[in-house]
Design a protein around this motif. Structure first.
Motif, PDB file in Angstrom:
ATOM      1  N   ILE A 197       0.840  -1.158   0.052  1.00 12.79           N
ATOM      2  CA  ILE A 197      -0.201   0.054  -0.035  1.00 12.79           C
ATOM      3  C   ILE A 197       0.851   1.236  -0.366  1.00 12.79           C
ATOM      4  CG2 ILE A 197      -1.551   1.259   1.513  1.00 12.79           C
ATOM      5  CD1 ILE A 197      -2.724  -1.440   2.465  1.00 12.79           C
ATOM      6  N   ILE A 198       1.817   1.402   0.749  1.00 17.87           N
ATOM      7  CA  ILE A 198       2.834   2.264   0.864  1.00 17.87           C
ATOM      8  C   ILE A 198       3.478   2.747  -0.501  1.00 17.87           C
ATOM      9  CG2 ILE A 198       4.822   3.321   1.935  1.00 17.87           C
ATOM     10  CD1 ILE A 198       4.144   1.791   4.697  1.00 17.87           C
ATOM     11  N   ILE A 199       4.188   1.764  -1.160  1.00 21.59           N
ATOM     12  CA  ILE A 199       4.812   1.888  -2.467  1.00 21.59           C
ATOM     13  C   ILE A 199       3.978   2.141  -3.362  1.00 21.59           C
ATOM     14  CG2 ILE A 199       6.074   0.537  -3.964  1.00 21.59           C
ATOM     15  CD1 ILE A 199       7.214  -1.334  -1.819  1.00 21.59           C
ATOM     16  N   LEU A 230      11.373   6.661   1.835  1.00 20.16           N
ATOM     17  CA  LEU A 230      10.354   5.717   2.493  1.00 20.16           C
ATOM     18  C   LEU A 230       9.885   4.466   1.443  1.00 20.16           C
ATOM     19  CD1 LEU A 230       8.395   4.990   4.735  1.00 20.16           C
ATOM     20  CD2 LEU A 230       6.835   6.708   3.985  1.00 20.16           C
ATOM     21  N   ALA A 231       9.689   4.838   0.181  1.00 15.59           N
ATOM     22  CA  ALA A 231       9.307   3.886  -1.026  1.00 15.59           C
ATOM     23  C   ALA A 231      10.368   2.659  -0.850  1.00 15.59           C
ATOM     24  CB  ALA A 231       8.824   4.227  -1.904  1.00 15.59           C
ATOM     25  N   VAL A 232      11.641   3.347  -0.891  1.00 15.32           N
ATOM     26  CA  VAL A 232      12.772   2.325  -1.102  1.00 15.32           C
ATOM     27  C   VAL A 232      12.787   1.624   0.028  1.00 15.32           C
ATOM     28  CG1 VAL A 232      15.364   2.199  -1.314  1.00 15.32           C
ATOM     29  CG2 VAL A 232      14.023   3.854  -2.873  1.00 15.32           C
ATOM     30  N   LEU A 233      12.624   2.082   1.240  1.00 17.56           N
ATOM     31  CA  LEU A 233      12.893   1.552   2.637  1.00 17.56           C
ATOM     32  C   LEU A 233      11.804   0.532   2.574  1.00 17.56           C
ATOM     33  CD1 LEU A 233      14.429   1.633   5.358  1.00 17.56           C
ATOM     34  CD2 LEU A 233      12.307   2.876   6.116  1.00 17.56           C
ATOM     35  N   SER A 234      10.577   0.644   2.060  1.00 21.46           N
ATOM     36  CA  SER A 234       9.353  -0.138   2.358  1.00 21.46           C
ATOM     37  C   SER A 234       9.650  -1.359   1.307  1.00 21.46           C
ATOM     38  CB  SER A 234       8.090   0.297   1.896  1.00 21.46           C
ATOM     39  OG  SER A 234       7.452   1.301   2.763  1.00 21.46           O
ATOM     40  N   CYS A 235      10.426  -1.100   0.055  1.00 23.99           N
ATOM     41  CA  CYS A 235      10.648  -2.056  -0.720  1.00 23.99           C
ATOM     42  C   CYS A 235      11.903  -3.131  -0.130  1.00 23.99           C
ATOM     43  CB  CYS A 235      11.090  -1.535  -2.174  1.00 23.99           C
ATOM     44  SG  CYS A 235      11.569  -2.736  -3.612  1.00 23.99           S
ATOM     45  N   SER A 236      12.712  -2.478   0.474  1.00 27.11           N
ATOM     46  CA  SER A 236      13.690  -3.225   0.860  1.00 27.11           C
ATOM     47  C   SER A 236      13.430  -4.142   2.120  1.00 27.11           C
ATOM     48  CB  SER A 236      14.851  -2.185   1.517  1.00 27.11           C
ATOM     49  OG  SER A 236      15.727  -2.602   2.555  1.00 27.11           O
ATOM     50  N   GLU A 237      12.534  -3.495   3.121  1.00 22.49           N
ATOM     51  CA  GLU A 237      11.886  -4.474   4.029  1.00 22.49           C
ATOM     52  C   GLU A 237      10.976  -5.541   3.723  1.00 22.49           C
ATOM     53  OE1 GLU A 237      10.001  -1.933   7.166  1.00 22.49           O
ATOM     54  OE2 GLU A 237      11.757  -1.775   8.091  1.00 22.49           O
TER      55      GLU A 237
END
Length: 313
Positions: free
Chosen positions: A44-46, A63-70
């Motif tokens: 949802i975030i991405i 934040l999108a990169v961080l969410s993808c990484s997690e």
């Protein structure tokens, strides 16, 4: 495959939850919804950041990169762990273990440097707001992410090579639920003080250097916030950093406990418990800390959902 009279290890067996044999199905039932919720919230975030132009800013890009990484980080560890909770044989091949270690180290180290980049972004936004667009242009943001990934890749390559070039001729039982550094080193036939020291120093570099950069950023940020005359302005400025500070504290707290301890204090049960926190619980809470409590993000989410429900012809 043999060397002299010693049989080389071809696969490893996980013993991470062996002491909870009667509760493994219950753990599966508990962990599966948490994992699916984590995947859903990160998706949802991405997608919201990609679809809503109001969120096309450096902070939300990171934040999108961080969410993808997690999402990738949990995908490397959690599905295998869930399968093993229901399986009789909880094994992974020698090559599979090396790949798992490399991938999670690559993503974990990149995560540390990415948090430092996000700290720098907050520093520029608060201390140099008039030059924010210039200093944090798209090329700069992409460059910071590329540097974080390059550092993560290099460090993961070095550590994985050092660990898996050691001889494994005795036990193949890992007292963990994935191929982390300490459990794998514990079953190596012998490992030199040099390789152990190199791995420790790399761990210090990965954790301490980004943390120092974050601390420097926040010292400057706090100094700038204290100069804001109104309490409302100070609160608004600090609130933009609060989420990042919480995530930094959790990430570096767990990672430092696991990787910056002397070998004599190693405890497989403690490591398993802490590892559950940063492989399942931290990725679960991070989306809520960063986005789902953020008014700007929730407004963007409502707009995206409205466009999806009632598409404009």
């Amino acid at each position: 495959m043999e060397r002299g009279n010693e049989t080389l290890v071809r696969e490893f067996t996980f013993l991470g939850f062996s002491s909870l044999a009667g509760l493994q199905r219950l753990l599966f039932i508990a962990f599966l919804p948490l994992y699916l919720f984590t995947l859903g919230t990160n998706a949802i975030i991405i997608s919201t950041i990609m679809l809503d132009r109001a969120l096309h800013t450096p902070m939300y890009f990171f934040l999108a990169v961080l969410s993808c990484s997690e999402t990738c980080y949990t995908f490397v560890i959690v599905p295998k762990m869930l399968v093993d909770l229901l399986a009789q044989k909880k094994a992974i091949s020698f090559l599979g273990c090396a790949i798992q270690m490399f991938t999670f180290l690559f993503l974990g180290c990149s995560h540390s440097f990415l948090l430092a980049a996000m700290g720098y972004d907050r520093y520029v936004a608060i201390c140099n707001p008039l030059r924010y667009t210039e200093l944090m242009g798209h090329r700069v943001c992409v460059g910071l992410v590329a540097v974080a990934c390059a550092c993560g890749f290099t460090i993961a390559q070095i550590i994985t090579s050092l660990v898996f070039h050691l001889p494994f001729c005795s036990s193949n039982q890992l007292h963990h639920y994935f191929c982390d550094i300490s459990p794998v080193l514990q079953v190596a036939s012998h490992h030199s003080r040099l390789s152990q020291l190199v791995i420790f120093m790399i761990g210090v570099f990965v954790l301490v250097i980004p943390l120092l950069l974050i601390l420097v950023s926040y010292i400057r940020i706090i100094s700038a916030i204290l100069k804001i005359p109104s309490s409302t302005g100070r609160y608004k400025a600090f609130s933009t950093c609060a989420s990042h500070l919480i995530v930094v504290t959790v990430h570096y707290g767990c990672a430092s406990f696991i990787y910056l301890r002397p070998k004599s204090s190693y405890s497989s049960s403690q490591d398993t418990l802490i590892s559950v926190s940063y492989t399942i619980l931290t990725p679960l809470f991070n989306p809520m800390i960063y986005s789902l409590r953020n008014k700007e993000f929730k407004s963007a989410l409502r707009r995206v959902m409205g466009q999806t429900s009632y598409p404009i012809n």
